[in-house]
Design a protein around this motif. Structure first.
Motif, PDB file in Angstrom:
ATOM      1  N   ARG A  93      57.837  53.726  30.799  1.00 16.18           N
ATOM      2  CA  ARG A  93      57.552  52.631  31.580  1.00 16.18           C
ATOM      3  C   ARG A  93      55.834  52.347  31.546  1.00 16.18           C
ATOM      4  N   LEU A  94      55.532  51.026  31.667  1.00 16.66           N
ATOM      5  CA  LEU A  94      54.316  50.621  31.420  1.00 16.66           C
ATOM      6  C   LEU A  94      53.465  51.498  32.457  1.00 16.66           C
ATOM      7  N   PRO A  95      52.150  52.017  31.955  1.00 11.44           N
ATOM      8  CA  PRO A  95      50.997  52.777  32.755  1.00 11.44           C
ATOM      9  C   PRO A  95      50.391  51.743  33.660  1.00 11.44           C
ATOM     10  N   SER A  96      49.919  52.464  34.635  1.00 11.30           N
ATOM     11  CA  SER A  96      48.955  51.432  35.557  1.00 11.30           C
ATOM     12  C   SER A  96      47.521  51.808  35.225  1.00 11.30           C
ATOM     13  N   TRP A  97      46.644  50.783  35.184  1.00 13.03           N
ATOM     14  CA  TRP A  97      45.393  50.870  34.615  1.00 13.03           C
ATOM     15  C   TRP A  97      44.390  50.186  35.897  1.00 13.03           C
ATOM     16  N   PRO A  98      44.013  50.904  36.644  1.00 14.08           N
ATOM     17  CA  PRO A  98      43.347  50.561  37.762  1.00 14.08           C
ATOM     18  C   PRO A  98      41.880  50.106  36.993  1.00 14.08           C
ATOM     19  N   ILE A  99      41.271  49.027  37.421  1.00 14.05           N
ATOM     20  CA  ILE A  99      39.909  48.614  37.052  1.00 14.05           C
ATOM     21  C   ILE A  99      38.900  49.249  38.065  1.00 14.05           C
ATOM     22  N   PRO A 100      38.032  49.953  37.493  1.00 12.16           N
ATOM     23  CA  PRO A 100      36.981  50.796  38.506  1.00 12.16           C
ATOM     24  C   PRO A 100      36.283  49.789  39.281  1.00 12.16           C
ATOM     25  N   LEU A 101      36.077  50.508  40.390  1.00  7.72           N
ATOM     26  CA  LEU A 101      35.353  49.752  41.624  1.00  7.72           C
ATOM     27  C   LEU A 101      36.243  48.618  42.342  1.00  7.72           C
ATOM     28  N   LEU A 102      36.889  47.599  41.336  1.00  2.00           N
ATOM     29  CA  LEU A 102      37.480  46.461  42.016  1.00  2.00           C
ATOM     30  C   LEU A 102      38.741  47.106  42.492  1.00  2.00           C
ATOM     31  N   SER A 103      39.276  48.065  42.041  1.00  2.00           N
ATOM     32  CA  SER A 103      40.708  48.579  42.799  1.00  2.00           C
ATOM     33  C   SER A 103      40.551  49.458  43.897  1.00  2.00           C
ATOM     34  N   ASP A 104      39.238  49.567  44.223  1.00  4.43           N
ATOM     35  CA  ASP A 104      38.816  50.252  45.573  1.00  4.43           C
ATOM     36  C   ASP A 104      38.845  49.233  46.606  1.00  4.43           C
ATOM     37  N   ILE A 105      38.790  47.843  46.431  1.00  7.05           N
ATOM     38  CA  ILE A 105      38.477  47.024  47.356  1.00  7.05           C
ATOM     39  C   ILE A 105      39.611  46.798  48.292  1.00  7.05           C
ATOM     40  N   PRO A 106      39.269  46.884  49.694  1.00  8.32           N
ATOM     41  CA  PRO A 106      40.523  47.209  50.536  1.00  8.32           C
ATOM     42  C   PRO A 106      41.539  45.848  50.516  1.00  8.32           C
ATOM     43  N   VAL A 107      42.877  46.054  50.491  1.00  6.66           N
ATOM     44  CA  VAL A 107      43.933  45.182  50.529  1.00  6.66           C
ATOM     45  C   VAL A 107      44.024  44.555  48.950  1.00  6.66           C
ATOM     46  N   ILE A 108      43.154  43.697  48.559  1.00  3.74           N
ATOM     47  CA  ILE A 108      43.417  42.878  47.382  1.00  3.74           C
ATOM     48  C   ILE A 108      43.119  43.803  45.912  1.00  3.74           C
ATOM     49  N   GLY A 109      42.326  44.965  46.259  1.00  4.98           N
ATOM     50  CA  GLY A 109      42.094  45.974  45.184  1.00  4.98           C
ATOM     51  C   GLY A 109      43.422  46.481  44.463  1.00  4.98           C
ATOM     52  N   LYS A 110      44.473  47.161  45.436  1.00  2.00           N
ATOM     53  CA  LYS A 110      45.336  47.330  44.936  1.00  2.00           C
ATOM     54  C   LYS A 110      46.395  46.391  44.344  1.00  2.00           C
ATOM     55  N   VAL A 111      46.352  45.198  45.136  1.00  2.00           N
ATOM     56  CA  VAL A 111      47.222  44.126  44.891  1.00  2.00           C
ATOM     57  C   VAL A 111      46.946  43.471  43.533  1.00  2.00           C
ATOM     58  N   LEU A 112      45.534  43.219  43.129  1.00  2.00           N
ATOM     59  CA  LEU A 112      45.275  42.642  41.914  1.00  2.00           C
ATOM     60  C   LEU A 112      44.726  43.550  40.606  1.00  2.00           C
TER      61      LEU A 112
END
Length: 430
Positions: free
Chosen positions: A247-266
């Motif tokens: 499976r393709l691994p998930s790569w969260p972008i630091p700081l940006l991924s912690d933004i409510p709602v849109i962080g997880k989405v984008l």
């Protein structure tokens, strides 16, 4: 004898009365949704409270749930929709186009009211993050397919074979990634598979002048039959070795991924979602800001003029149709490497045709086609969310909702949509 010169009427633009062109498409569409709101909210009223969940348990920053009174909310939503419809009618009466912000605002208000009505009295709040996250996930293959369609049709070749390109990319990526153990090799193989399907489309439609729509339909049937046969005879014989891709691994972008709602989405996605963002920008920039895009659009609009300035029309079309296949094939890899995790028969389930509808709905523009793909992804994911919260809307209606939106978008919202002038027309050098 005195002669009098004939009086010539003043034909300057200031003296001519400008003809008013009124388009009532937007207010009529608004009115339809107002009627739907009246039927739902007042014909089948629901009392109680509705909740909206803005944060998930794993979010770094948590927002409180929003709880509203269902009856009051639906009444206020209906009033606002009527006001926006009247404003849209005023714009049309003044021969002005309804602003895009008004269309977006209307859609958001209607959807908020509909979700509040559907969630009334449910113990499960509407998961806003999950709604948007599912929209992005379901729209990924549609966006890649739509971008491939835009590239191909801007060059003058109707790409009905998007379905086959997606399905071939899904099959080859699953088998290759399983065999090599590398999802990166699987992505590259998916692009190659899409190119091979496009080679056939380009050869028959450009070189042998076969009807492009017929070639596309035949290719779709061919790929479906071929992948079904190979799945039964090859993959099913040893699924652990040939149909168990990483499976393709998930790569969260630091700081940006912690933004409510849109962080997880984008910003907490796998590489293929990030490639989708890049692809949308590159296709738009290349199509309208580069020499490549100018050449591509010229052979799709006026191939004779392009030929006179030294552009090889058929060669340009051939290689760009191949590029379109590579983009669509990459979208097919998402089914097996990012979504399902294994190949199954006809797993694309008509997504290629919805991507083609997104091309038309987006008026052959990469940005608009992407937004159309997101709309169709949202309609598909909405049925999952409504099932989760226990909506009273029948499940059969929700299953057909994406296709209803597709038909309504292409037949109703688009109206008179002009394709590239030479789209679907073979070029024979004189």
């Amino acid at each position: 004898m005195t002669t009098t010169a004939p009086v010539v009427p003043d034909s300057s633009p200031s003296a001519l009365e400008k003809a008013e062109i009124r388009s009532w498409k937007a207010p009529i569409a608004f009115g339809v949704f107002v009627v739907i709101s009246l039927i739902l909210f007042f014909g089948f009223p629901r009392n109680g409270e509705s909740s909206f969940r803005w944060s998930e348990a794993t979010d770094a920053i948590k927002l409180p749930n929003l709880t509203v009174d269902t009856r009051v909310t639906t009444i206020l939503v209906t009033i606002l929709l009527v006001i926006l419809t009247a404003a849209s009618a005023w714009y049309s009466w003044r021969a002005r186009k309804t602003p895009i912000w008004m269309v977006v605002l209307f859609a958001l208000i209607f959807m908020f009211g509909f979700l509040a009505w559907a969630d009334s009295g449910s113990p499960y709040p509407v998961p806003i993050t999950g709604l948007f996250l599912g929209t992005i996930s379901l729209a990924v293959p549609l966006v890649f397919g739509a971008l491939g369609g835009v590239i191909s049709e801007r060059g003058g070749v109707v790409n009905v074979a998007i379905e086959g390109q997606l399905l071939s990319g899904a099959f080859v990526s699953a088998m290759t990634a399983s065999f090599t153990g590398s999802w990166a090799v699987g992505l590259i193989a998916a692009m190659v598979a899409g190119v091979l399907v496009s080679f056939v489309l380009a050869a028959f439609s450009i070189k042998y002048l076969v009807d492009q729509v017929i070639v596309g339909v035949v290719l779709n049937v061919l790929v479906v039959g071929l992948t079904n046969f190979l799945y039964s005879q090859v993959l099913a014989a040893d699924p652990q070795a040939l149909n168990h891709p990483p499976r393709l691994p998930s790569w969260p972008i630091p700081l940006l991924s912690d933004i409510p709602v849109i962080g997880k989405v984008l910003f907490d996605q796998s590489i293929i979602e990030y490639l989708m963002y890049i692809a949308v920008f590159l296709v738009w920039f290349g199509l309208f800001k580069t020499r490549w895009g100018l050449r591509l659009r010229s052979v799709g609009e006026h191939p004779e003029a392009a030929d006179t300035v030294g552009i090889n029309v058929n060669s340009t079309r051939f290689w760009n149709v191949s590029l379109a296949g590579a983009v669509a094939g990459l979208g097919g890899a998402y089914f097996t490497l990012g979504s399902v995790g294994a190949f199954s028969k006809e797993m694309t389930a008509g997504q290629g045709f919805i991507a083609l509808a997104a091309v038309i709905f987006g008026r052959w523009d990469p940005i608009r086609a992407t937004l159309a793909a997101l709309l169709f992804g949202f309609a598909t994911n909405l049925q999952n969310v409504l099932s989760t919260i226990g909506s009273p809307v029948p499940s059969e209606f929700m299953l057909m909702l994406p296709y209803v939106v597709t038909i309504f978008a292409v037949a109703g919202l688009v109206g008179m949509s002009r394709a590239p002038a030479a789209d679907g027309k073979p070029y024979i050098k004189s």
